[in-house]
Design a protein around this motif. Structure first.
Motif, PDB file in Angstrom:
ATOM      1  N   LEU A   1       1.288  -1.616   0.418  1.00  0.00           N
ATOM      2  CA  LEU A   1      -0.014   0.241  -0.152  1.00  0.00           C
ATOM      3  C   LEU A   1       1.139   0.736  -0.036  1.00  0.00           C
ATOM      4  CD1 LEU A   1      -2.925  -0.823   2.432  1.00  0.00           C
ATOM      5  CD2 LEU A   1      -2.345  -0.759  -0.190  1.00  0.00           C
ATOM      6  N   ARG A   2       0.668   2.069  -0.577  1.00  0.00           N
ATOM      7  CA  ARG A   2       1.684   3.602  -1.198  1.00  0.00           C
ATOM      8  C   ARG A   2       0.328   4.505   0.013  1.00  0.00           C
ATOM      9  NH1 ARG A   2       2.694   6.811  -6.155  1.00  0.00           N
ATOM     10  NH2 ARG A   2       2.733   9.538  -5.487  1.00  0.00           N
ATOM     11  N   LEU A   3       1.040   4.538   0.942  1.00  0.00           N
ATOM     12  CA  LEU A   3      -0.015   6.485   1.637  1.00  0.00           C
ATOM     13  C   LEU A   3       0.859   7.695   0.909  1.00  0.00           C
ATOM     14  CD1 LEU A   3      -1.586   7.712   4.072  1.00  0.00           C
ATOM     15  CD2 LEU A   3       0.268   7.221   5.009  1.00  0.00           C
ATOM     16  N   ASP A   4       0.125   8.287   0.658  1.00  0.00           N
ATOM     17  CA  ASP A   4       0.616  10.205   0.362  1.00  0.00           C
ATOM     18  C   ASP A   4       0.140  10.775   1.514  1.00  0.00           C
ATOM     19  OD1 ASP A   4       1.001  10.598  -3.092  1.00  0.00           O
ATOM     20  OD2 ASP A   4       0.654   8.427  -2.516  1.00  0.00           O
ATOM     21  N   ILE A   5       1.085  11.714   2.057  1.00  0.00           N
ATOM     22  CA  ILE A   5       0.665  12.747   3.040  1.00  0.00           C
ATOM     23  C   ILE A   5       0.546  14.276   2.633  1.00  0.00           C
ATOM     24  CG2 ILE A   5       1.024  13.710   4.708  1.00  0.00           C
ATOM     25  CD1 ILE A   5       1.834  11.382   6.018  1.00  0.00           C
ATOM     26  N   ILE A   6       0.051  14.761   1.535  1.00  0.00           N
ATOM     27  CA  ILE A   6      -0.005  16.563   1.677  1.00  0.00           C
ATOM     28  C   ILE A   6       0.027  17.068   2.474  1.00  0.00           C
ATOM     29  CG2 ILE A   6      -1.301  18.297  -0.311  1.00  0.00           C
ATOM     30  CD1 ILE A   6      -0.810  15.254  -1.115  1.00  0.00           C
ATOM     31  N   LEU A   7       1.457  17.670   3.052  1.00  0.00           N
ATOM     32  CA  LEU A   7       1.486  18.715   3.732  1.00  0.00           C
ATOM     33  C   LEU A   7       1.522  19.473   4.365  1.00  0.00           C
ATOM     34  CD1 LEU A   7       5.852  17.223   4.134  1.00  0.00           C
ATOM     35  CD2 LEU A   7       3.828  16.496   5.692  1.00  0.00           C
ATOM     36  N   ASP A   8       1.244  20.600   5.878  1.00  0.00           N
ATOM     37  CA  ASP A   8       0.920  21.556   5.410  1.00  0.00           C
ATOM     38  C   ASP A   8       2.332  22.926   5.979  1.00  0.00           C
ATOM     39  OD1 ASP A   8      -0.833  23.735   5.240  1.00  0.00           O
ATOM     40  OD2 ASP A   8      -1.777  23.163   7.221  1.00  0.00           O
ATOM     41  N   ASN A   9       1.692  21.964   7.784  1.00  0.00           N
ATOM     42  CA  ASN A   9       2.703  23.489   8.515  1.00  0.00           C
ATOM     43  C   ASN A   9       3.831  22.502   8.543  1.00  0.00           C
ATOM     44  OD1 ASN A   9       1.160  25.895   8.887  1.00  0.00           O
ATOM     45  ND2 ASN A   9      -0.309  24.852   9.651  1.00  0.00           N
TER      46      ASN A   9
ATOM     47  N   VAL B   1       5.186   5.914   1.938  1.00  0.00           N
ATOM     48  CA  VAL B   1       4.844   7.030   1.752  1.00  0.00           C
ATOM     49  C   VAL B   1       5.751   8.292   1.426  1.00  0.00           C
ATOM     50  CG1 VAL B   1       4.609   9.243   3.773  1.00  0.00           C
ATOM     51  CG2 VAL B   1       5.012   5.993   4.328  1.00  0.00           C
ATOM     52  N   HIS B   2       5.377   8.443   0.224  1.00  0.00           N
ATOM     53  CA  HIS B   2       5.312   9.928   0.063  1.00  0.00           C
ATOM     54  C   HIS B   2       4.420  10.760   0.476  1.00  0.00           C
ATOM     55  CE1 HIS B   2       5.857   7.473  -4.219  1.00  0.00           C
ATOM     56  NE2 HIS B   2       4.994   7.042  -4.018  1.00  0.00           N
TER      57      HIS B   2
ATOM     58  N   ASP C   1       5.345   8.029  10.179  1.00  0.00           N
ATOM     59  CA  ASP C   1       6.310   6.552  10.798  1.00  0.00           C
ATOM     60  C   ASP C   1       5.112   5.452  11.520  1.00  0.00           C
ATOM     61  OD1 ASP C   1       7.658   4.495  12.101  1.00  0.00           O
ATOM     62  OD2 ASP C   1       9.201   6.067  13.023  1.00  0.00           O
ATOM     63  N   PHE C   2       4.847   5.310  12.178  1.00  0.00           N
ATOM     64  CA  PHE C   2       3.186   4.720  12.621  1.00  0.00           C
ATOM     65  C   PHE C   2       2.475   3.584  12.068  1.00  0.00           C
ATOM     66  CE2 PHE C   2      -1.042   3.529  13.418  1.00  0.00           C
ATOM     67  CZ  PHE C   2      -1.097   2.629  14.902  1.00  0.00           C
ATOM     68  N   MET C   3       2.358   4.229  10.475  1.00  0.00           N
ATOM     69  CA  MET C   3       1.910   3.392   9.330  1.00  0.00           C
ATOM     70  C   MET C   3       2.823   2.593   8.387  1.00  0.00           C
ATOM     71  SD  MET C   3      -1.059   4.806   9.010  1.00  0.00           S
ATOM     72  CE  MET C   3      -1.729   4.622   7.179  1.00  0.00           C
ATOM     73  N   MET C   4       4.256   3.156   8.420  1.00  0.00           N
ATOM     74  CA  MET C   4       4.721   2.244   8.437  1.00  0.00           C
ATOM     75  C   MET C   4       5.028   1.626   8.567  1.00  0.00           C
ATOM     76  SD  MET C   4       7.037   2.286   5.143  1.00  0.00           S
ATOM     77  CE  MET C   4       7.471   3.570   4.451  1.00  0.00           C
ATOM     78  N   SER C   5       5.970   1.307   9.775  1.00  0.00           N
ATOM     79  CA  SER C   5       6.077   0.836  11.506  1.00  0.00           C
ATOM     80  C   SER C   5       5.467  -0.800  11.868  1.00  0.00           C
ATOM     81  CB  SER C   5       6.751   1.033  12.401  1.00  0.00           C
ATOM     82  OG  SER C   5       7.737   2.106  12.303  1.00  0.00           O
TER      83      SER C   5
END
Length: 430
Positions: A236-244, A268-269, A257-261
């Protein structure tokens, strides 16, 4: 032309709205601080580049002063002219806006709030880009770095909590829900909403979660969990569109990290901004500076997480991206036509987290929606992959609420939509 069936865009046309307050007060305040920062930097620029560096600072300050005057006096907005790849995209929007107004160019108090606010930050970067020696200058850098440094105790508390959570092994719904909420409430630390005034995390980000739960007005965390569980037997690939940047970025990295570990995802992108944006938004420089600060920390646990996350980047399990689309004024519903390459990239994701207020405003078009408007309709067709918005409310727009919820809250707090006190976790399946 936009459909007449769509609600009007939020704008400063209406006095007393948060949009009006932003254009009239917050944006000029932010620009004044940028001008002051530029003047202060001229001594450093002179040391580095001689008289040319000092002259660059003077020219930039002049550009910013002109921009501030343009906004405050409601003068017509002008085309961007710095040669960046997105220049034509911006100027095309300006021409189209002018055409819809019978040849009258848009201005700060007549155009949409989202367009004007994005235009201001793009014009700040125009002034930087036009300089000879300041092209890497970020006038918000010191504020972002201080936001992380003054949150040190909260960073340590959260890293200890993450360590204990990861020791338990496989993820369960409770631990997943908790780390999502920590990332959600990290979004309260937003320097653009405080006009650049220090706004770091001072208290434990873990202890208040139970108390804060009733302030999550829409909570689809269970739907996100079910999605992940339904695909648990494939990469599974997770993308996070960052903010601050600052503390919020740290909470987002803890989430990644939690999602990966816990093997909820295999890659994770992380997507950050291509230029300084909305005071505290993450750029490449902020991202890598943060990891270095963590790695170099005297606190052994912070250092170990910093090194772990840098290793994720080195071995390709975490991949970082920027894209000019994130620093345009376009709604996400326009991404497929304006930036088809980015939309196509996101179709490869299995789940997208979109952090923060600006991403939410672009998701739903920053319009005068009814608060009960279905979230999926407000998206305007944007859905390259299943996604979840994690957002604390700091603008006059929210959709997907149950009938009557807004009335009850408004009776207690008339500023509920802009205070950052309330939040949503809103999910949309593809």
């Amino acid at each position: 032309m936009e459909s007449n069936l769509m609600p009007e865009r939020l704008s400063a046309k209406k006095k007393g709205t948060f949009a009006f307050k932003t254009i009239a007060d917050r944006l000029p305040t932010i620009l004044t601080k940028v001008i002051d920062t530029t003047y202060q930097y001229r001594l450093k620029a002179a040391e580095l580049y001689g008289e040319e560096g000092a002259n660059d600072c003077k020219a930039l300050a002049g550009h910013l002063s002109k921009l501030r005057n343009c906004l405050q006096t409601d003068k017509p907005l002008e085309e961007i002219g710095d040669g960046r790849d997105d220049e034509e995209m911006w100027n095309k929007v300006l021409r189209e806006e002018t055409e819809t107004r019978d040849g009258v160019p848009p201005s700060a108090f007549t155009a949409s709030w989202l367009y004007v606010e994005c235009y201001m930050y793009r014009s700040v970067n125009e002034g930087i880009r036009k300089s000879q020696h300041l092209r890497d200058f970020d006038p918000f850098r010191n504020q972002k770095e201080q936001a992380l440094e003054t949150s040190r105790d909260a960073l340590i508390t959260l890293s200890l909590h993450l360590q204990e959570t990861l020791k338990k092994g496989a993820a369960n719904f409770e631990s997943f829900s908790e780390v999502i909420q920590i990332s959600l409430w990290g979004n309260k630390c937003d320097l653009s909403i405080s006009a650049g005034v220090e706004n770091s995390q001072k208290i434990s980000p873990v202890e208040p979660l139970q108390r804060l739960r009733p302030y999550i007005l829409v909570n689809h965390v269970e739907q996100v969990w079910k999605l992940l569980q339904s695909h648990s037997n494939k990469p599974l690939r997770l993308d996070i569109i960052l903010d601050n940047a600052g503390f919020e970025l740290f909470t987002d990295l803890c989430l990644a990290d939690f999602m990966m570990s816990t093997s909820l995802v295999t890659s994770v992108h992380l997507h950050y901004k291509a230029m300084p944006w909305f005071v505290s938004d993450v750029t490449a420089s902020d991202f890598h500076w943060t990891l270095k600060q963590l790695s170099d920390s005297e606190d052994k646990l912070l250092s170990s997480f910093g090194n772990k996350w840098r290793d994720y980047l080195k071995n390709g399990r975490w991949i970082v991206h920027d894209h000019p689309f994130w620093t345009t004024c376009h709604d996400f519903s326009e991404m497929k036509s304006v930036s088809p390459d980015l939309y196509q990239e996101l179709t490869h994701s299995d789940l997208i987290f979109l952090k923060g207020d600006l991403n939410y405003r672009k998701l739903v078009g920053d319009r005068e929606w009814s608060h009960t408007e279905p979230y999926e309709r407000a998206l305007g067709g944007f859905n390259p992959a299943p996604h979840c918005a994690l957002r604390t409310l700091k603008a006059d727009v929210v959709v997907g609420l149950q009938k009557g919820v807004d009335t009850k809250i408004e009776a207690r707090n008339p500023e509920w939509m802009v205070s950052g006190e309330y939040a949503v976790i809103q999910f949309s399946a593809k």
